[in-house]
Design an enzyme around this catalytic site. Structure first.
Site, PDB file in Angstrom:
ATOM      1  N   GLU A   1       0.825  -1.205   0.000  1.00 18.15           N
ATOM      2  CA  GLU A   1       0.000   0.000   0.000  1.00 18.15           C
ATOM      3  C   GLU A   1       0.864   1.263   0.000  1.00 18.15           C
ATOM      4  O   GLU A   1       0.430   2.320  -0.451  1.00 18.15           O
ATOM      5  CB  GLU A   1      -0.920  -0.017   1.234  1.00 18.15           C
ATOM      6  CG  GLU A   1      -2.313   0.481   0.940  1.00 18.15           C
ATOM      7  CD  GLU A   1      -3.303   0.221   2.059  1.00 18.15           C
ATOM      8  OE1 GLU A   1      -4.182  -0.629   1.861  1.00 18.15           O
ATOM      9  OE2 GLU A   1      -3.206   0.842   3.134  1.00 18.15           O
TER      10      GLU A   1
ATOM     11  N   LYS B   1     -14.088   0.698  -3.716  1.00 14.58           N
ATOM     12  CA  LYS B   1     -15.149   1.146  -2.804  1.00 14.58           C
ATOM     13  C   LYS B   1     -16.216   1.917  -3.579  1.00 14.58           C
ATOM     14  O   LYS B   1     -17.408   1.722  -3.382  1.00 14.58           O
ATOM     15  CB  LYS B   1     -14.575   2.074  -1.720  1.00 14.58           C
ATOM     16  CG  LYS B   1     -13.691   1.373  -0.722  1.00 14.58           C
ATOM     17  CD  LYS B   1     -13.284   2.340   0.384  1.00 14.58           C
ATOM     18  CE  LYS B   1     -12.126   1.799   1.180  1.00 14.58           C
ATOM     19  NZ  LYS B   1     -11.540   2.782   2.065  1.00 14.58           N
TER      20      LYS B   1
ATOM     21  N   HIS C   1       7.561 -26.703  -1.084  1.00 19.50           N
ATOM     22  CA  HIS C   1       6.862 -27.805  -1.748  1.00 19.50           C
ATOM     23  C   HIS C   1       5.695 -27.306  -2.589  1.00 19.50           C
ATOM     24  O   HIS C   1       4.877 -28.090  -3.046  1.00 19.50           O
ATOM     25  CB  HIS C   1       6.377 -28.807  -0.700  1.00 19.50           C
ATOM     26  CG  HIS C   1       7.514 -29.425   0.058  1.00 19.50           C
ATOM     27  ND1 HIS C   1       8.009 -30.677  -0.219  1.00 19.50           N
ATOM     28  CD2 HIS C   1       8.293 -28.922   1.056  1.00 19.50           C
ATOM     29  CE1 HIS C   1       9.030 -30.928   0.592  1.00 19.50           C
ATOM     30  NE2 HIS C   1       9.224 -29.878   1.381  1.00 19.50           N
TER      31      HIS C   1
HETATM   32  O1  PA5 Z   1      -3.297   1.499   5.875  1.00 18.56           O
HETATM   33  C1  PA5 Z   1      -4.419   1.942   5.705  1.00 18.56           C
HETATM   34  O2  PA5 Z   1      -4.663   3.142   5.813  1.00 18.56           O
HETATM   35  C2  PA5 Z   1      -5.587   1.039   5.386  1.00 18.56           C
HETATM   36  O3  PA5 Z   1      -5.194  -0.269   5.210  1.00 18.56           O
HETATM   37  C3  PA5 Z   1      -6.588   1.073   6.511  1.00 18.56           C
HETATM   38  O4  PA5 Z   1      -5.990   0.650   7.691  1.00 18.56           O
HETATM   39  C4  PA5 Z   1      -7.799   0.212   6.196  1.00 18.56           C
HETATM   40  O5  PA5 Z   1      -8.359   0.571   4.975  1.00 18.56           O
HETATM   41  C5  PA5 Z   1      -8.839   0.339   7.287  1.00 18.56           C
HETATM   42  O6  PA5 Z   1      -9.221   1.658   7.429  1.00 18.56           O
HETATM   43  P1  PA5 Z   1      -9.973   2.178   8.710  1.00 18.56           P
HETATM   44  O7  PA5 Z   1      -9.104   1.972   9.880  1.00 18.56           O
HETATM   45  O8  PA5 Z   1     -10.228   3.611   8.428  1.00 18.56           O
HETATM   46  O9  PA5 Z   1     -11.233   1.374   8.823  1.00 18.56           O
END
Ligand code: PA5
Length: 446
Positions: free
Chosen positions: A285, A420, A306
């Site tokens: 990310e 989303k 494996h």
């Molecule tokens: O690293 C990030 O920002 C995302 O992976 C969030 O943690 C994830 O989308 C969850 O978001 P939230 O904590 O707002 O529900």
């Protein structure tokens, strides 16, 4: 965490590492002077040194209360809001923690990290006759997956205990003043913990996001924070030669620029599986954007030798491997004797299982190097809370530096909005109707 690139010497030279120093220094300055991309989200950098004492005391008190009131803790969250705690619990508690009778804390199950109706239904059934509590975690407070799961478990708590008692069993970790979850928690009077504004989800394991579930599981969070603090000091040095964290960031970028676009994080200890999941999110990310980025993958060895071993040894040569190796296992034992030596392994009698695992590691390291896979090595002294904290900080910092070397903002995630938007449109969320019709036509459902 000790880093070595000695097994990647056929792919990476000292000169290249030295040349990378300038870019590492520039990245260091951007990060520390908070002038780089996404600098509003670099609070994690000195987080271990500025833990809010009052809140930390409340975390410990809440964890003690959970341990006393609940046989099960349901931790609801997705992405950065659950992966760190899951990694810690898997790595630091006993491998069969949830089913051990001598467990001192509650069983811990995660929810809200998928939209599987099957998973939710089974989990609800599993805990039906147990006392339970819920820690719902969402920084934005508006994420669909945890919000749906929370509806179920909030209802279940209220049905089981009534509204007043349910309130005592719901712990909310969210933004300090915004979001639907914040508003609900305030209105209902749930105990709240704050995710700092300047710490993004995937960098939040050392905030209440990770600390409360860890403490509830009986993990020594003082040791976790102490490891992170020591890492903060150890990895503040700009020189690649003196800073393993920066050397790792430099090496992976050199390899990337040579066409090694996939990094495979390999462990030889299965209970690091979820740590690798956390790592995958952190790097995927943070770096995968603007058409760039190393693709983070992970394998558990020797299990996956494996399954994925063939590809790693012989497949397309666009990957490198980073081995994370624990020097001293938590437990070890001798290979037992067997009359008749039917399996031909008599030569291992008297050797320990970890001795065998270490030879598997060394043999694989050389085989993969010979097969054209550069292998980087990260060694962790022990599998304990202190070294977990150190490792978390090590990887977070390496990720920030690496992202800046790559030229991306390692602290945002604009790409995750696309699914989303489509999901909301297809669900008919108010305001998305036009998109919904267009998408349905594309899907051939209109
Ligand atoms: O690293 C990030 O920002 C995302 O992976 C969030 O943690 C994830 O989308 C969850 O978001 P939230 O904590 O707002 O529900």
């Amino acid at each position: 965490m000790q880093f070595s690139w000695q097994y990647a010497k056929d792919f990476l030279t000292t000169n290249e590492m030295e040349t990378m120093q300038n870019r590492v220094s520039a990245a260091h300055d951007e990060l520390h002077e908070r002038k780089g991309l996404g600098s509003d989200f670099t609070g994690w950098l000195d987080l271990p040194a500025k833990v809010d004492a009052g809140e930390y005391t409340r975390i410990k008190a809440a964890a003690a209360k959970i341990r006393q009131q609940a046989e099960v803790l349901i931790v609801i969250g997705i992405g950065g809001s659950y992966l760190g705690a899951k990694a810690a619990i898997e790595m630091l508690c006993a491998p069969f923690y949830n089913i051990r009778k001598d467990r001192s804390g509650p069983q811990i199950f995660f929810a809200g990290h998928n939209i599987s109706s099957n998973y939710l239904a089974e989990l609800k059934e599993l805990i039906a006759d147990k006392s339970f509590a819920v820690n719902v975690i969402s920084k934005s407070g508006t994420t669909t997956e945890p919000a749906i799961a929370f509806r179920f478990f909030k209802l279940l708590l209220e049905e089981k205990y009534g509204k007043d008692e349910a309130r005592e069993r719901i712990y909310v970790t969210t933004d300090k003043s915004r979001g639907a979850l914040f508003s609900l928690a305030k209105e209902e009077g749930y105990e709240r913990f704050v995710i700092p504004d300047d710490v993004g989800g995937r960098y939040s394991v050392l905030t209440p996001v990770g600390l409360l579930p860890m403490a509830a599981a009986g993990i020594d969070t003082d040791a976790v924070l102490s490891g992170a603090r020591d890492a903060m000091d150890a990895y503040g040095e700009r020189s690649i030669e003196k800073n393993d964290c920066y050397a790792y960031a430099a090496a992976r970028n050199i390899l990337y620029e040579k066409g090694k676009t996939i990094e495979v994080l390999a462990n030889y200890e299965g209970s690091l599986h979820d740590f690798a999941e956390w790592w995958k999110q952190l790097y995927g990310e943070s770096e995968g954007k603007d058409g760039k980025g190393i693709f983070p993958a992970a394998v558990d060895f020797s299990t996956d030798l494996h399954s994925m071993g063939q590809y790693l040894q012989d497949g397309k040569r666009n990957l490198f491997e980073t081995v994370i190796r624990i020097k001293t296992p938590r437990r070890d034992m001798d290979v037992p004797e067997m009359a008749g030596n039917i399996d031909g392994l008599g030569f291992l009698e008297g050797k320990t299982v970890d001795y065998v695992n270490t030879r598997a590691f060394l043999g694989t390291l050389l085989a993969h190097t010979d097969g054209g896979v550069p292998c980087l090595l990260l060694e962790m002294e022990k599998q304990d809370a202190y070294h977990f904290g150190r490792a978390v900080y090590f990887f977070e910092k390496a990720c920030g530096i690496s992202g800046y070397i790559l030229g991306v903002n390692p602290f945002d995630q604009p790409g995750v909005e696309a699914y989303k938007k489509n999901m909301f449109a297809l669900l008919g969320k108010p305001g998305y109707a036009e998109d919904g019709e267009r998408l349905s036509r594309r899907l051939g459902t209109m």
